[in-house]
Scaffold this motif. Structure first.
Motif, PDB file in Angstrom:
ATOM      1  N   UNK A  11      -2.466 -33.500  67.639  1.00 50.39           N
ATOM      2  CA  UNK A  11      -2.338 -32.464  68.639  1.00 50.39           C
ATOM      3  C   UNK A  11      -3.332 -31.362  68.319  1.00 50.39           C
ATOM      4  N   UNK A  12      -3.872 -30.772  69.365  1.00 56.21           N
ATOM      5  CA  UNK A  12      -4.777 -29.644  69.172  1.00 56.21           C
ATOM      6  C   UNK A  12      -4.613 -28.644  70.297  1.00 56.21           C
ATOM      7  N   UNK A  13      -5.038 -27.432  70.025  1.00 61.17           N
ATOM      8  CA  UNK A  13      -5.010 -26.374  71.022  1.00 61.17           C
ATOM      9  C   UNK A  13      -6.205 -25.458  70.808  1.00 61.17           C
ATOM     10  N   UNK A  14      -6.602 -24.772  71.874  1.00 60.23           N
ATOM     11  CA  UNK A  14      -7.732 -23.847  71.810  1.00 60.23           C
ATOM     12  C   UNK A  14      -7.307 -22.488  72.339  1.00 60.23           C
ATOM     13  N   UNK A  15      -7.695 -21.454  71.624  1.00 59.75           N
ATOM     14  CA  UNK A  15      -7.489 -20.077  72.072  1.00 59.75           C
ATOM     15  C   UNK A  15      -8.866 -19.417  72.182  1.00 59.75           C
ATOM     16  N   UNK A  16      -8.900 -18.308  72.913  1.00 58.17           N
ATOM     17  CA  UNK A  16     -10.167 -17.608  73.127  1.00 58.17           C
ATOM     18  C   UNK A  16     -10.049 -16.184  72.601  1.00 58.17           C
ATOM     19  N   UNK A  17     -11.166 -15.702  72.057  1.00 56.28           N
ATOM     20  CA  UNK A  17     -11.192 -14.369  71.471  1.00 56.28           C
ATOM     21  C   UNK A  17     -12.582 -13.778  71.656  1.00 56.28           C
ATOM     22  N   UNK A  18     -12.621 -12.528  72.071  1.00 52.08           N
ATOM     23  CA  UNK A  18     -13.903 -11.836  72.173  1.00 52.08           C
ATOM     24  C   UNK A  18     -14.071 -10.944  70.948  1.00 52.08           C
ATOM     25  N   UNK A  19     -15.200 -11.102  70.267  1.00 48.28           N
ATOM     26  CA  UNK A  19     -15.460 -10.371  69.024  1.00 48.28           C
ATOM     27  C   UNK A  19     -15.509  -8.868  69.305  1.00 48.28           C
ATOM     28  N   UNK A  20     -14.727  -8.121  68.529  1.00 47.16           N
ATOM     29  CA  UNK A  20     -14.652  -6.664  68.673  1.00 47.16           C
ATOM     30  C   UNK A  20     -15.516  -5.970  67.615  1.00 47.16           C
ATOM     31  N   UNK A  21     -15.837  -4.714  67.866  1.00 49.18           N
ATOM     32  CA  UNK A  21     -16.684  -3.938  66.972  1.00 49.18           C
ATOM     33  C   UNK A  21     -16.107  -3.859  65.560  1.00 49.18           C
ATOM     34  N   UNK A  22     -14.794  -3.668  65.447  1.00 51.01           N
ATOM     35  CA  UNK A  22     -14.188  -3.499  64.121  1.00 51.01           C
ATOM     36  C   UNK A  22     -14.212  -4.785  63.279  1.00 51.01           C
ATOM     37  N   UNK A  23     -14.634  -5.899  63.860  1.00 48.90           N
ATOM     38  CA  UNK A  23     -14.728  -7.171  63.130  1.00 48.90           C
ATOM     39  C   UNK A  23     -16.107  -7.377  62.499  1.00 48.90           C
ATOM     40  N   UNK A  24     -17.021  -6.452  62.746  1.00 47.56           N
ATOM     41  CA  UNK A  24     -18.404  -6.599  62.297  1.00 47.56           C
ATOM     42  C   UNK A  24     -18.590  -6.079  60.876  1.00 47.56           C
ATOM     43  N   UNK A  25     -19.641  -6.581  60.222  1.00 45.97           N
ATOM     44  CA  UNK A  25     -20.020  -6.051  58.912  1.00 45.97           C
ATOM     45  C   UNK A  25     -21.307  -5.229  59.073  1.00 45.97           C
ATOM     46  N   UNK A  26     -21.784  -4.605  58.028  1.00 40.79           N
ATOM     47  CA  UNK A  26     -22.986  -3.767  58.146  1.00 40.79           C
ATOM     48  C   UNK A  26     -24.248  -4.524  58.574  1.00 40.79           C
TER      49      UNK A  26
END
Length: 139
Positions: free
Chosen positions: A1-16
């Motif tokens: 079984x598998x499933x897919x979710x979607x996520x949009x990358x946010x600013x606070x997830x970034x590194x320098x």
């Protein structure tokens, strides 16, 4: 079984360096893992109430490309084992181009919430619940 979710990358997830910080990929895996468990009729609270918790004991990540700000990700979790452990594989792709960004795997082991002991295999009730959700008949 598998499933897919979607996520949009946010600013606070970034590194320098302007890309997603490497530790956030484990969070992305968790988004898909929790969705897959919900599709099986389980969630972490319910699992703990049944007498066990499933902490991650092994995490493998293969970084292929960097995810970037505002990029829409398709995060897929696939169940690989639920009898001996709770093992899932993951792929993270660009939702628009289908370009592979990251892949990985987690292994979770059942831990008795009362005693703190790790089980060698998943409890029978857990295996039965997932087997029923998958329409798998046990011999």
């Amino acid at each position: 079984m598998k499933t897919t979710v979607y996520h949009q990358v946010a600013f606070h997830e970034m590194d320098p360096m302007g890309v997603v910080w490497h530790g956030n990929y484990a969070n992305y895996f968790e988004l898909a893992r929790a969705a897959l468990l919900r599709e099986l009729g389980l969630d972490y609270i319910q699992m703990a109430e049944m007498g066990h918790q499933w902490p991650v004991v092994k995490l493998r990540v293969k970084y292929i490309r960097s995810a970037r700000l505002n990029q829409k990700l398709a995060i897929t979790a696939e169940l690989k084992d639920y009898k001996n452990s709770l093992t899932m594989t993951f792929t993270i792709r660009d939702a628009e181009t289908n370009t592979l960004i990251t892949k990985g795997e987690t292994m979770q082991m059942a831990v008795n919430t009362r005693t703190g002991e790790t089980a060698i295999t998943n409890p029978a009730y857990f295996i039965d619940l997932i087997s029923k959700a998958l329409n798998v008949t046990e011999p």
